[in-house]
Design a protein around this motif. Structure first.
Motif, PDB file in Angstrom:
ATOM      1  N   VAL A 140       0.870  -1.176   0.000  1.00 22.94           N
ATOM      2  CA  VAL A 140       0.000   0.000   0.000  1.00 22.94           C
ATOM      3  C   VAL A 140       0.907   1.225   0.000  1.00 22.94           C
ATOM      4  N   THR A 141       0.845   2.000  -1.065  1.00 25.70           N
ATOM      5  CA  THR A 141       1.690   3.187  -1.222  1.00 25.70           C
ATOM      6  C   THR A 141       0.824   4.430  -1.081  1.00 25.70           C
ATOM      7  N   THR A 142       1.253   5.329  -0.217  1.00 25.81           N
ATOM      8  CA  THR A 142       0.541   6.591  -0.031  1.00 25.81           C
ATOM      9  C   THR A 142       1.186   7.648  -0.913  1.00 25.81           C
ATOM     10  N   VAL A 143       0.354   8.300  -1.719  1.00 28.36           N
ATOM     11  CA  VAL A 143       0.818   9.294  -2.681  1.00 28.36           C
ATOM     12  C   VAL A 143       0.105  10.615  -2.419  1.00 28.36           C
ATOM     13  N   ARG A 144       0.885  11.708  -2.512  1.00 25.49           N
ATOM     14  CA  ARG A 144       0.323  13.043  -2.305  1.00 25.49           C
ATOM     15  C   ARG A 144       0.441  13.833  -3.607  1.00 25.49           C
ATOM     16  N   ASN A 145      -0.663  14.452  -4.057  1.00 27.55           N
ATOM     17  CA  ASN A 145      -0.609  15.223  -5.293  1.00 27.55           C
ATOM     18  C   ASN A 145      -0.246  16.677  -5.021  1.00 27.55           C
ATOM     19  N   LYS A 146      -0.196  17.501  -6.079  1.00 29.36           N
ATOM     20  CA  LYS A 146       0.249  18.892  -5.957  1.00 29.36           C
ATOM     21  C   LYS A 146      -0.679  19.736  -5.098  1.00 29.36           C
ATOM     22  N   ASP A 147      -1.926  19.277  -4.945  1.00 32.07           N
ATOM     23  CA  ASP A 147      -2.889  20.018  -4.111  1.00 32.07           C
ATOM     24  C   ASP A 147      -2.864  19.562  -2.657  1.00 32.07           C
ATOM     25  N   GLY A 148      -1.962  18.640  -2.322  1.00 31.34           N
ATOM     26  CA  GLY A 148      -1.856  18.158  -0.953  1.00 31.34           C
ATOM     27  C   GLY A 148      -2.792  17.020  -0.622  1.00 31.34           C
ATOM     28  N   GLU A 149      -3.538  16.541  -1.599  1.00 32.77           N
ATOM     29  CA  GLU A 149      -4.475  15.435  -1.375  1.00 32.77           C
ATOM     30  C   GLU A 149      -3.718  14.104  -1.436  1.00 32.77           C
ATOM     31  N   THR A 150      -4.110  13.183  -0.590  1.00 36.51           N
ATOM     32  CA  THR A 150      -3.438  11.884  -0.545  1.00 36.51           C
ATOM     33  C   THR A 150      -4.389  10.761  -0.959  1.00 36.51           C
ATOM     34  N   LYS A 151      -3.782   9.685  -1.432  1.00 34.53           N
ATOM     35  CA  LYS A 151      -4.549   8.485  -1.759  1.00 34.53           C
ATOM     36  C   LYS A 151      -3.653   7.275  -1.588  1.00 34.53           C
ATOM     37  N   GLU A 152      -4.276   6.107  -1.559  1.00 37.46           N
ATOM     38  CA  GLU A 152      -3.550   4.857  -1.442  1.00 37.46           C
ATOM     39  C   GLU A 152      -3.568   4.106  -2.773  1.00 37.46           C
ATOM     40  N   ILE A 153      -2.406   3.563  -3.137  1.00 38.48           N
ATOM     41  CA  ILE A 153      -2.328   2.708  -4.321  1.00 38.48           C
ATOM     42  C   ILE A 153      -1.934   1.306  -3.857  1.00 38.48           C
ATOM     43  N   HIS A 154      -2.863   0.372  -4.050  1.00 40.25           N
ATOM     44  CA  HIS A 154      -2.631  -1.015  -3.664  1.00 40.25           C
ATOM     45  C   HIS A 154      -2.064  -1.763  -4.876  1.00 40.25           C
ATOM     46  N   ALA A 155      -0.920  -2.411  -4.689  1.00 41.78           N
ATOM     47  CA  ALA A 155      -0.257  -3.093  -5.804  1.00 41.78           C
ATOM     48  C   ALA A 155       0.269  -4.445  -5.365  1.00 41.78           C
ATOM     49  N   LYS A 156       0.404  -5.342  -6.333  1.00 42.00           N
ATOM     50  CA  LYS A 156       0.969  -6.668  -6.074  1.00 42.00           C
ATOM     51  C   LYS A 156       2.491  -6.666  -6.230  1.00 42.00           C
ATOM     52  N   PHE A 157       3.001  -5.593  -6.867  1.00 44.19           N
ATOM     53  CA  PHE A 157       4.444  -5.448  -7.008  1.00 44.19           C
ATOM     54  C   PHE A 157       4.748  -3.980  -7.279  1.00 44.19           C
ATOM     55  N   VAL A 158       5.931  -3.534  -6.820  1.00 47.58           N
ATOM     56  CA  VAL A 158       6.355  -2.148  -7.014  1.00 47.58           C
ATOM     57  C   VAL A 158       7.725  -2.139  -7.700  1.00 47.58           C
ATOM     58  N   ILE A 159       7.845  -1.348  -8.751  1.00 51.42           N
ATOM     59  CA  ILE A 159       9.134  -1.117  -9.406  1.00 51.42           C
ATOM     60  C   ILE A 159       9.516   0.337  -9.147  1.00 51.42           C
ATOM     61  N   ASP A 160      10.618   0.529  -8.417  1.00 51.64           N
ATOM     62  CA  ASP A 160      11.072   1.884  -8.094  1.00 51.64           C
ATOM     63  C   ASP A 160      12.068   2.350  -9.153  1.00 51.64           C
TER      64      ASP A 160
END
Length: 417
Positions: A140-160
């Motif tokens: 579960v990755t928490t991401v913040r956009n330019k307006d300061g809003e956050t959301k969660e991205i649920h993934a089975k794999f992450v490539i950084d």
């Protein structure tokens, strides 16, 4: 909080992330890309090497790039006083692409990103990763956009593929010092008003000021050229002791007998950027549920333009292994990913180190040239550092030093005669 669900989350929309996401999309994987910045954006790494062409081609990105008319890079020239060494990628050991591009990265990366979007991939700009939590391979990755809003991205794999942002290395405490001695750079772009016609005006060159200090000249098809000085961090810090990077780069250009006439009086298109101690490394290239690619894992040195080659090589391989894992296959990430990538890193690390010791420069400028040796070194400079049929790959840790010592002995004997 808003939630999104995907198979693979790719962090970073640079070349590595675009190669990964494009390959996964081709194979019907649900993929999301988040990018902290807004494109186009200025970034260094403008000289590519032929190995990257394999990856852009396989990912389906080559046609969009080819349409842009970027300057073709057919080889590279190294200068040391009156000595000249030119490598031609068509005259190398083994198979592989004979050319690549030299590019303004703002335009190049934006072309890649837009093509990824054209392929139907969800790419979100100005989205910063601020937290990540793993439960096995799920995340579960928490991401913040330019307006300061956050959301969660649920993934089975992450490539950084976050490059210098190094998102997961920072969040998961994976950073470690590079094995290379600290070097830094200052660079800018210029309108190349004194550019000569023909090959001379388009040829990428490296002018050696001292053994560990060199100037890069990378002409672009738009009439501009990238100029940069590289040296030990202490040397670069001395150049900019008054904090003026413009004056520092002017000083550096004045040290080049070959280029001072062409670039001594041109205006800089932006205030020269200072890149300090750019080499980096990590404790691990992967973990349960993630892989690090490109500069998020290892970055060596710009002298042989290896950065994007490792970025796209690791981006493509991580995507292929992630796909197999998503399909239920058990992946040995240590053997199939880390050991493979680090073998190429070790080969290039040897070449970078031997460049700065002066040993590789002995081979470059030795006369008469040895065509066989040159072909094998050329294959390495083209990025084919996993071809163990090439003895300059397989025996990288000894062959350069041994040949350089033979050349030095020959010179000593000639002096004593």
């Amino acid at each position: 909080m808003n939630k999104e669900f995907v198979d693979v989350l790719v962090i970073g929309a640079g070349p590595s992330g675009c190669v990964s996401s494009s390959y996964l999309k081709k194979n019907n994987v649900s993929v999301k890309v988040v990018e902290k910045t807004k494109f186009p954006r200025l970034v260094v790494g403008e000289s590519l090497i032929p190995r990257v062409m394999d990856h852009f081609d396989e990912a389906g990105l080559f046609p969009a790039l080819d349409k842009m008319g970027f300057e073709k890079k057919l080889g590279a020239r190294f200068l040391r006083g009156d000595e000249v060494c030119i490598f031609d990628f068509s005259d190398k050991f083994g198979e592989g692409w004979d050319w690549t591009w030299q590019v303004p990265r703002a335009d190049f990366d934006n072309t890649l990103a837009q093509e990824v979007i054209n392929k139907g991939i969800d790419l979100e700009f100005e989205a910063e990763v601020i937290d990540i939590q793993f439960n096995g391979t799920d995340s579960v990755t928490t991401v913040r956009n330019k307006d300061g809003e956050t959301k969660e991205i649920h993934a089975k794999f992450v490539i950084d593929s976050s490059g210098y942002g190094r998102v997961l290395p920072r969040l998961l405490d994976l950073e470690k010092p590079s094995k290379l001695s600290p070097h830094s750079a200052i660079f800018t772009h210029v309108e190349d008003i004194n550019r000569e016609d023909g090959v001379e005006g388009t040829l990428i060159s490296f002018d050696i000021i001292e053994t560990e200090v060199w100037l890069w000249v990378i002409p672009f098809s738009n009439g501009n050229t990238s100029l940069g000085i590289v040296g030990p961090t202490e040397y670069i810090e001395k150049l900019i002791e008054n904090g003026d990077t413009t004056e520092a780069l002017r000083k550096a250009i004045s040290l080049s007998d070959y280029y001072v006439k062409r670039f001594g009086n041109v205006d800089f298109l932006f205030e020269p950027r200072h890149l300090k101690d750019y080499s980096c490394s990590v404790k691990s290239l992967f973990g349960e549920g993630f892989a690090l690619t490109g500069n998020a894992s290892e970055f060596l040195d710009p002298v042989f333009s290896s950065g994007m080659a490792f970025a796209t090589e690791s981006g493509m391989l991580a995507a292929k292994l992630a796909l197999r894992q998503l399909n239920g296959e058990k992946i040995d990430w240590q053997k199939e990913y880390t050991d493979y990538i680090l073998y190429g890193v070790d080969v290039f690390t040897t070449y970078v180190k031997e460049w700065y010791t002066g040993n590789l420069q002995e081979l470059f400028f030795h006369q008469p040239e040895n065509p066989d040796v040159k072909k094998k070194i050329c294959a390495v400079l083209a990025g084919y550092v996993w071809n163990k049929d090439n003895p300059f790959v397989k025996k990288h840790d000894t062959v350069i030093k041994n040949l350089a010592n033979l050349i030095k002995l020959e010179k000593l004997e000639q002096q004593n005669q």
